[in-house]
Design a protein around this motif. Structure first.
Motif, short mmCIF file in Angstrom:
data_model
loop_
_atom_site.label_atom_id
_atom_site.label_comp_id
_atom_site.label_asym_id
_atom_site.label_seq_id
_atom_site.Cartn_x
_atom_site.Cartn_y
_atom_site.Cartn_z
N UNK A 53 1.11 -2.17 -2.89
CA UNK A 53 0.02 -3.07 -2.50
C UNK A 53 -0.39 -2.84 -1.05
N UNK A 54 0.58 -2.65 -0.17
CA UNK A 54 0.28 -2.47 1.24
C UNK A 54 -0.55 -1.22 1.47
N UNK A 55 -0.30 -0.16 0.71
CA UNK A 55 -1.03 1.08 0.87
C UNK A 55 -2.49 0.90 0.45
N UNK A 56 -2.71 0.20 -0.63
CA UNK A 56 -4.08 -0.08 -1.08
C UNK A 56 -4.84 -0.90 -0.03
N UNK A 57 -4.16 -1.91 0.54
CA UNK A 57 -4.80 -2.73 1.56
C UNK A 57 -5.09 -1.92 2.83
N UNK A 58 -4.14 -1.05 3.20
CA UNK A 58 -4.32 -0.21 4.38
C UNK A 58 -5.51 0.72 4.19
N UNK A 59 -5.58 1.39 3.03
CA UNK A 59 -6.67 2.33 2.77
C UNK A 59 -8.01 1.62 2.68
N UNK A 60 -8.01 0.39 2.19
CA UNK A 60 -9.24 -0.40 2.17
C UNK A 60 -9.68 -0.70 3.60
N UNK A 61 -8.73 -1.04 4.45
CA UNK A 61 -9.04 -1.38 5.84
C UNK A 61 -9.52 -0.21 6.66
N UNK A 62 -8.94 0.98 6.48
CA UNK A 62 -9.37 2.12 7.29
C UNK A 62 -10.74 2.64 6.85
N UNK A 63 -11.23 2.15 5.74
CA UNK A 63 -12.58 2.51 5.31
C UNK A 63 -13.65 1.69 6.00
N UNK A 64 -13.25 0.69 6.77
CA UNK A 64 -14.20 -0.16 7.49
C UNK A 64 -14.62 0.51 8.79
N UNK A 65 -15.72 0.06 9.34
CA UNK A 65 -16.22 0.60 10.60
C UNK A 65 -16.65 -0.52 11.54
N UNK A 66 -16.73 -0.19 12.82
CA UNK A 66 -17.18 -1.15 13.83
C UNK A 66 -18.57 -0.73 14.31
N UNK A 67 -19.45 -1.70 14.42
CA UNK A 67 -20.79 -1.46 14.94
C UNK A 67 -21.09 -2.49 16.02
N UNK A 68 -21.82 -2.06 17.02
CA UNK A 68 -22.31 -2.99 18.03
C UNK A 68 -23.76 -3.30 17.68
N UNK A 69 -24.06 -4.57 17.50
CA UNK A 69 -25.41 -4.97 17.14
C UNK A 69 -25.86 -6.13 18.04
N UNK A 70 -27.16 -6.21 18.25
CA UNK A 70 -27.71 -7.32 19.02
C UNK A 70 -28.03 -8.47 18.08
N UNK A 71 -27.65 -9.65 18.48
CA UNK A 71 -27.89 -10.85 17.68
C UNK A 71 -28.67 -11.86 18.51
N UNK A 72 -29.80 -11.44 19.02
CA UNK A 72 -30.60 -12.31 19.90
C UNK A 72 -31.00 -13.61 19.24
N UNK A 73 -31.24 -13.57 17.94
CA UNK A 73 -31.68 -14.79 17.25
C UNK A 73 -30.57 -15.84 17.19
N UNK A 74 -29.34 -15.44 17.47
CA UNK A 74 -28.21 -16.38 17.40
C UNK A 74 -27.76 -16.85 18.78
N UNK A 75 -28.50 -16.45 19.80
CA UNK A 75 -28.14 -16.82 21.18
C UNK A 75 -28.10 -18.34 21.32
N UNK A 76 -27.03 -18.84 21.90
CA UNK A 76 -26.90 -20.27 22.12
C UNK A 76 -26.27 -21.03 20.96
N UNK A 77 -25.99 -20.34 19.87
CA UNK A 77 -25.40 -20.99 18.70
C UNK A 77 -23.88 -21.05 18.85
N UNK A 78 -23.24 -21.91 18.10
CA UNK A 78 -21.80 -22.09 18.14
C UNK A 78 -21.11 -20.88 17.49
N UNK A 79 -20.08 -20.34 18.17
CA UNK A 79 -19.38 -19.14 17.72
C UNK A 79 -18.85 -19.27 16.29
#
Length: 107
Positions: A53-79
């Motif tokens: 199970x741990x290997x399946x979860x690990x392989x699922x996780x390493x398939x994810x990616x990080x992106x930096x995006x602008x969220x101007x429409x959410x400025x001032x909103x609660x985290x």
């Protein structure tokens, strides 16, 4: 800064010091370095199912990616609301916020 010709520089990063800090944190926090490295490098997803199970979860996780995006429409909103909305909309997980540097604002 002036001697190095870095008068417009906003951030100086010592790569060797950064690497040593990562190594030190990985000594204190098991799996820390693997987590950090996997955040910046992704692998293709696999449809193969493994018996561990741990290997399946690990392989699922390493398939994810990080992106930096602008969220101007959410400025001032609660985290918390922003995080819940992003996850509900498309399963995105917000892990941080970057703001523009403003030298006039004291920290």
């Amino acid at each position: 800064e002036i001697l190095l010709g870095l008068s417009n520089t906003k951030l100086v990063l010592c790569v060797e010091q950064y690497k040593m800090e990562l190594v030190a944190r990985s000594c204190k926090i098991k799996g820390f370095l693997v987590l950090v490295l996997n955040l910046f490098k992704s692998f293709g997803s696999s449809s193969k199912v493994y018996p561990n199970k741990w290997l399946n979860e690990y392989l699922d996780g390493v398939g994810m990616e990080i992106y930096a995006v602008e969220l101007n429409s959410l400025r001032g909103k609660e985290w918390g609301r922003i995080v819940k909305a992003a996850y509900a909309y498309n399963g995105s997980l917000l892990i941080g916020v970057r703001t523009k540097f403003d030298p006039k604002v004291s920290r």
